[in-house]
Write an enzyme that holds these catalytic residues in place. Structure first.
Site, short mmCIF file in Angstrom:
data_model
loop_
_atom_site.label_atom_id
_atom_site.label_comp_id
_atom_site.label_asym_id
_atom_site.label_seq_id
_atom_site.Cartn_x
_atom_site.Cartn_y
_atom_site.Cartn_z
N CYS A 85 0.17 -1.50 0.49
CA CYS A 85 -0.06 0.45 -0.22
C CYS A 85 0.67 0.92 -0.18
O CYS A 85 0.13 2.21 -0.27
CB CYS A 85 -0.81 0.05 1.26
SG CYS A 85 -1.56 -1.54 1.13
N HIS A 145 -3.24 7.33 2.74
CA HIS A 145 -3.86 5.66 2.23
C HIS A 145 -4.39 5.30 3.23
O HIS A 145 -5.41 6.28 4.25
CB HIS A 145 -2.76 5.34 2.85
CG HIS A 145 -3.17 3.85 2.34
ND1 HIS A 145 -3.53 2.75 1.03
CD2 HIS A 145 -3.07 2.59 3.04
CE1 HIS A 145 -4.11 1.36 1.18
NE2 HIS A 145 -3.34 1.41 1.96
N ASN A 166 -9.85 0.74 0.36
CA ASN A 166 -8.77 0.55 0.38
C ASN A 166 -8.09 0.09 -1.26
O ASN A 166 -8.15 -1.39 -1.29
CB ASN A 166 -8.05 -0.23 1.67
CG ASN A 166 -6.56 -0.79 1.62
OD1 ASN A 166 -5.50 -0.41 1.01
ND2 ASN A 166 -5.80 -1.74 3.20
O1 UT7 Z 1 -3.84 -0.80 3.29
C1 UT7 Z 1 -3.11 -1.86 4.32
C2 UT7 Z 1 -3.58 -2.34 4.98
N1 UT7 Z 1 -4.81 -2.17 6.01
C3 UT7 Z 1 -4.89 -1.97 7.55
O2 UT7 Z 1 -4.69 -0.94 7.81
C4 UT7 Z 1 -6.15 -2.25 7.85
C5 UT7 Z 1 -6.20 -1.98 9.48
N2 UT7 Z 1 -7.06 -2.58 10.03
C6 UT7 Z 1 -8.17 -1.98 10.65
O3 UT7 Z 1 -8.95 -1.09 9.80
C7 UT7 Z 1 -9.36 -2.64 10.59
O4 UT7 Z 1 -8.49 -3.84 12.43
C8 UT7 Z 1 -10.38 -3.92 10.48
C9 UT7 Z 1 -11.69 -3.17 9.99
C10 UT7 Z 1 -9.63 -4.89 9.66
C11 UT7 Z 1 -11.25 -4.25 11.14
O5 UT7 Z 1 -11.84 -3.53 12.58
P1 UT7 Z 1 -12.19 -3.96 14.19
O6 UT7 Z 1 -12.73 -2.77 14.24
O7 UT7 Z 1 -10.38 -4.24 14.79
O8 UT7 Z 1 -12.56 -5.16 14.35
P2 UT7 Z 1 -12.42 -7.09 14.85
O9 UT7 Z 1 -10.68 -7.62 13.79
O10 UT7 Z 1 -11.37 -6.40 15.77
O11 UT7 Z 1 -13.11 -7.59 15.03
C12 UT7 Z 1 -14.32 -6.98 15.69
C13 UT7 Z 1 -15.87 -7.97 15.71
C14 UT7 Z 1 -15.31 -9.59 15.49
O12 UT7 Z 1 -16.00 -10.57 16.34
P3 UT7 Z 1 -16.37 -10.53 17.60
O13 UT7 Z 1 -15.48 -11.61 17.91
O14 UT7 Z 1 -16.35 -9.32 18.61
O15 UT7 Z 1 -17.32 -11.52 17.68
C15 UT7 Z 1 -15.14 -10.20 14.20
O16 UT7 Z 1 -15.65 -10.98 13.93
O17 UT7 Z 1 -16.03 -7.51 14.43
C16 UT7 Z 1 -15.91 -9.12 13.60
N3 UT7 Z 1 -15.97 -8.85 12.12
C17 UT7 Z 1 -17.09 -8.78 11.34
N4 UT7 Z 1 -18.73 -8.27 12.04
C18 UT7 Z 1 -19.29 -8.62 10.84
C19 UT7 Z 1 -14.82 -8.85 11.32
N5 UT7 Z 1 -14.90 -8.51 10.10
C20 UT7 Z 1 -17.22 -7.96 10.28
C21 UT7 Z 1 -17.59 -8.04 8.79
N6 UT7 Z 1 -18.53 -8.01 9.35
N7 UT7 Z 1 -17.09 -8.19 7.51
#
Ligand code: UT7
Length: 328
Positions: free
Chosen positions: A115, A255, A285
């Protein structure tokens, strides 16, 4: 260090595939919701390339528009650099495919910094132009990254989109241009974001396909924290090199991985939110294409004017991060 020339961005172009995939479309294929995606990422929709469109096909119209806006022909190019994490093939490079499609005859190579690819490539082009080696360099961030996404994995498939942005970097005639660039990397954290198979570590096999190792994998929450920290640091670093302050920035082009990351970076930098260009809501992204397309749109919309200080900043797999400070 004495540099005989200054390098400036003299033309810009962008291309987004026509197909729009909304959060509601994704609700039909994975267990997710428009509400979750919007509140956790800020994304409403993204563009997706057709099966026939490779990264070089997205790069082509972006590059043609950039050439046109710089008043150049493909034959005027001295070098083509394509930043991509989703190349057409392992080799030949996407830059070679693009060179042939453009009808150019200069050197061409790909730059792999995930990225962060576009700011990395801008820095490389800046070096060639500043050193007096080349007059006109085409830099493209082009990604058909959705082809490497597992559409059954809700933790990644809702985040990414395809697109391309291009810039012509030429000798500056009036003192405006790229003032400083900063590149960072930490290879010890390579497992946080990667496509494990397809290279020489895990060459393609039935096993790699069965285990889905050709898909992008990401430790999202870990990356989130690193992204905020490295982007903030990279902005300070390029400003420090020119003795400028955050308050001097007229437009920050970050980004576009997640709106919450952008808000956190803006808070830490104490920069006014209206100075931070955001289009993650429309495109998700797009890896190396994100900063390129955002810069294009910011200039087109009038958010960047002649004489403004502009900072491009990105982070991504590698890990890598980079920033460019530009006097527009
Ligand atoms: O380009 C460079 C690379 N990318 C990045 O820099 C991305 C950086 N990270 C992020 O943007 C965020 O960490 C994410 C958007 C990927 C995830 O958001 P988060 O707030 O960190 O969520 P999480 O991974 O901690 O997940 C929270 C909950 C989980 O459920 P439980 O375990 O709390 O029950 C996930 O299973 O959200 C769930 N979850 C979803 N639910 C609905 C994860 N993806 C989804 C989804 N829809 N698409």
């Amino acid at each position: 260090m004495f540099a005989p020339y200054r390098a400036a961005i003299t033309g810009l172009g962008a291309y987004l595939p026509e197909k729009v995939v909304t959060n509601f479309d994704l609700e039909k294929i994975v267990e997710t919701s428009d509400e979750w995606i919007r509140t956790r990422t800020g994304i409403s929709e993204r563009r997706v390339a057709t099966t026939e469109q490779a990264s070089s096909d997205l790069a082509l119209p972006a590059a043609q528009e950039a050439l046109k806006s710089a008043g150049l022909m493909p034959q005027d190019l001295d070098l083509i650099i394509v930043a991509t994490a989703s190349p057409d093939m392992l080799f030949p490079t996407t830059a070679c495919f693009l060179q042939a499609k453009l009808g150019a005859s200069c050197g061409a190579f790909d730059l792999a910094a995930a990225c962060s690819g576009f700011p990395y490539a801008v820095a490389v082009a800046e070096g060639f132009v500043k050193a007096g080696l080349y007059k006109n360099v085409l830099v493209v961030g082009a990604e058909a990254i959705t082809k490497f996404i597992n559409w059954k994995d809700r933790s990644t498939c809702v985040l990414f989109g395809d697109g391309a942005g291009a810039a012509i970097i030429s000798r500056s005639k009036d003192g405006h241009g790229i003032l400083a660039s900063y590149l960072g990397a930490d290879g010890t954290q390579s497992d946080i974001l990667q496509i494990p198979a397809g290279g020489s570590v895990n060459p393609p096999s039935e096993e790699t396909v069965k285990n889905g190792l050709h898909y992008l994998r990401m430790a999202g929450p870990e990356l989130f924290k690193i992204a905020v920290r490295t982007m903030e640091q990279a902005v300070h670093e390029v400003l420090r090199r020119e003795n400028l302050q955050v308050s001097d920035i007229a437009c920050l082009i970050p980004h576009q991985a997640n709106n919450r990351i952008l808000q956190a970076v803006a808070d830490r930098l104490e920069i006014a939110p209206e100075k931070v260009y955001i289009n993650v809501d429309r495109y998700g992204n797009m890896s190396s294409a994100s900063t390129a397309v955002a810069l294009y749109e910011a200039v087109k919309s009038g958010a960047i004017k002649k004489g403004d200080y502009v900072v491009l900043v990105a982070f991504g797999g590698g890990l890598t991060w980079a920033a460019n400070l530009i006097k527009w």
